[in-house]
Structures are given as C-alpha cells and as structure tokens.
Design a protein around this motif. Structure first.
Motif, mmCIF file in Angstrom:
data_model
loop_
_atom_site.group_PDB
_atom_site.id
_atom_site.type_symbol
_atom_site.label_atom_id
_atom_site.label_comp_id
_atom_site.label_asym_id
_atom_site.label_seq_id
_atom_site.Cartn_x
_atom_site.Cartn_y
_atom_site.Cartn_z
ATOM 1 N N ARG A 3 36.655 42.330 36.426
ATOM 2 C CA ARG A 3 37.367 41.583 37.475
ATOM 3 C C ARG A 3 38.370 42.467 38.220
ATOM 4 O O ARG A 3 38.579 42.290 39.409
ATOM 5 C CB ARG A 3 38.031 40.337 36.908
ATOM 6 N N GLU A 4 38.951 43.443 37.521
ATOM 7 C CA GLU A 4 39.911 44.345 38.156
ATOM 8 C C GLU A 4 39.244 45.254 39.193
ATOM 9 O O GLU A 4 39.914 45.912 39.969
ATOM 10 C CB GLU A 4 40.629 45.209 37.114
ATOM 11 N N GLU A 5 37.923 45.283 39.186
ATOM 12 C CA GLU A 5 37.176 46.110 40.140
ATOM 13 C C GLU A 5 36.711 45.312 41.353
ATOM 14 O O GLU A 5 36.049 45.860 42.227
ATOM 15 C CB GLU A 5 35.962 46.737 39.430
ATOM 16 N N THR A 6 37.040 44.011 41.397
ATOM 17 C CA THR A 6 36.594 43.193 42.521
ATOM 18 C C THR A 6 37.697 43.057 43.571
ATOM 19 O O THR A 6 38.887 43.037 43.242
ATOM 20 C CB THR A 6 36.166 41.782 42.064
ATOM 21 N N VAL A 7 37.272 42.976 44.794
ATOM 22 C CA VAL A 7 38.205 42.831 45.923
ATOM 23 C C VAL A 7 38.980 41.530 45.797
ATOM 24 O O VAL A 7 40.211 41.502 45.945
ATOM 25 C CB VAL A 7 37.426 42.888 47.261
ATOM 26 N N ASP A 8 38.260 40.431 45.536
ATOM 27 C CA ASP A 8 38.928 39.131 45.500
ATOM 28 C C ASP A 8 39.976 39.038 44.397
ATOM 29 O O ASP A 8 40.997 38.370 44.568
ATOM 30 C CB ASP A 8 37.911 37.986 45.393
ATOM 31 N N TYR A 9 39.779 39.726 43.277
ATOM 32 C CA TYR A 9 40.778 39.715 42.215
ATOM 33 C C TYR A 9 42.110 40.275 42.724
ATOM 34 O O TYR A 9 43.171 39.692 42.487
ATOM 35 C CB TYR A 9 40.297 40.529 40.998
ATOM 36 N N HIS A 10 42.057 41.387 43.415
ATOM 37 C CA HIS A 10 43.294 42.014 43.899
ATOM 38 C C HIS A 10 43.965 41.183 44.988
ATOM 39 O O HIS A 10 45.196 41.068 45.021
ATOM 40 C CB HIS A 10 43.007 43.448 44.381
ATOM 41 N N SER A 13 45.400 38.007 43.079
ATOM 42 C CA SER A 13 46.553 38.289 42.215
ATOM 43 C C SER A 13 47.781 38.680 43.042
ATOM 44 O O SER A 13 48.893 38.273 42.714
ATOM 45 C CB SER A 13 46.217 39.360 41.173
ATOM 46 N N SER A 14 47.568 39.423 44.112
ATOM 47 C CA SER A 14 48.700 39.779 44.977
ATOM 48 C C SER A 14 49.265 38.542 45.663
ATOM 49 O O SER A 14 50.479 38.360 45.716
ATOM 50 C CB SER A 14 48.275 40.804 46.028
#
Length: 156
Positions: A3-10, A13-14
């Motif tokens: 998940r840390e490698e997905t665009v939507d996760y970042h 979370s931001s």
C-alpha cells in the motif's frame, strides 16, 4: 504491490493528516474544517447563493443543507431571499462568521507557508504538475465509465 507503493495511499494519508490538523485548529474555535471550508466560500458582501456552495467544495446538497442549519444555529450565517431569483436564497456571514472565516483562511495560509519553507518552488511546480496528471487520469477513467454506462443503457 504494498500500500505504501500506491499513489492513492500517499494522497489519502496526507489528506487525512492535513484534515486532522485543520480539525484540531477548528475545534479550538468551536467549529469544524467542513464549516471552515463553507465559510471560505461565502462572499462576505454580496452573499452567496446556497446552490453555488456545495459544488465548490464537493459536498452533497443534503449535507450542505444540514451544515447551513447548524451554522445558522451557531450564529455564523444568516439567509436572505435572492433579490433577482426569488426561488433562491443567499447566504451571508455574521460578524462571528467573518471572524471564523478569517481564522480558516489564516490556518490554510500558515500551513502553506510552512510547506513552502521546506519545499522549493521548483518542487511544488512538479508536485502540482503531477497532481494535474493524476486528475487527468481520474477524469479519463470517469469519462470511460460514463461512456460504458451509456452503451449498456442503449443496448438494454
């Protein structure tokens, strides 16, 4: 893919971190981030048609109606019939609403200044460009889904 490698996760979370920060500061003033965003979108002098606010901040009309009622009860806004379109209502800020609007604007301004103190203009330009491309992908996906839905309806 983690998940840390997905665009939507970042992005998610931001945004959640920003939202928590804004909510904490809004709570100190006795309101919410959502109310702050509504306040920012109300023209202090001319008022703003109620129907224009929801699309500007991505809210459903039902949610905005409830929020406006709460804001009126808290003494942040008042409503007046639109002089041009008698079916419409304009939303105006009270003095307290103006004060909370200014606090909301300052909170956003301060956060942006803090970001700009550690992120160069060049980096921000790349960041904004990337987000425009991401929005383009989202728009394309939505357009394709709408076209597929229209085809399915026609075929039905």
């Amino acid at each position: 893919m983690k998940r840390e490698e997905t665009v939507d996760y970042h992005i998610k979370s931001s945004w959640h971190a920003i939202s928590r920060m804004y909510n904490q500061q809004a709570a100190e003033e006795g309101f919410t981030t959502a109310i702050g965003f509504v306040l920012i979108n109300i023209n202090s002098k001319e008022g703003t048609p109620a129907t224009k606010i929801a699309p500007q901040i991505g809210l459903e009309t039902r949610s905005l109606t409830r929020m406006l009622k709460t804001m009126e009860e808290k003494g942040l806004i008042f409503k007046k019939p639109d002089l041009v379109d008698k079916r419409s209502v304009r939303i105006y800020l009270t003095e307290e609403g103006k004060r909370k609007k200014e606090r909301s604007i300052n909170t956003i301004r301060e956060f942006n200044e803090q970001v700009r103190s550690v992120v160069s203009q060049e980096e921000l330009n790349v960041f904004f460009s990337v987000f425009q491309k991401i929005q383009g992908v989202i728009d394309q996906v939505q357009t394709e889904k709408n076209i597929d839905l229209q085809k399915a309806i026609i075929e039905f």
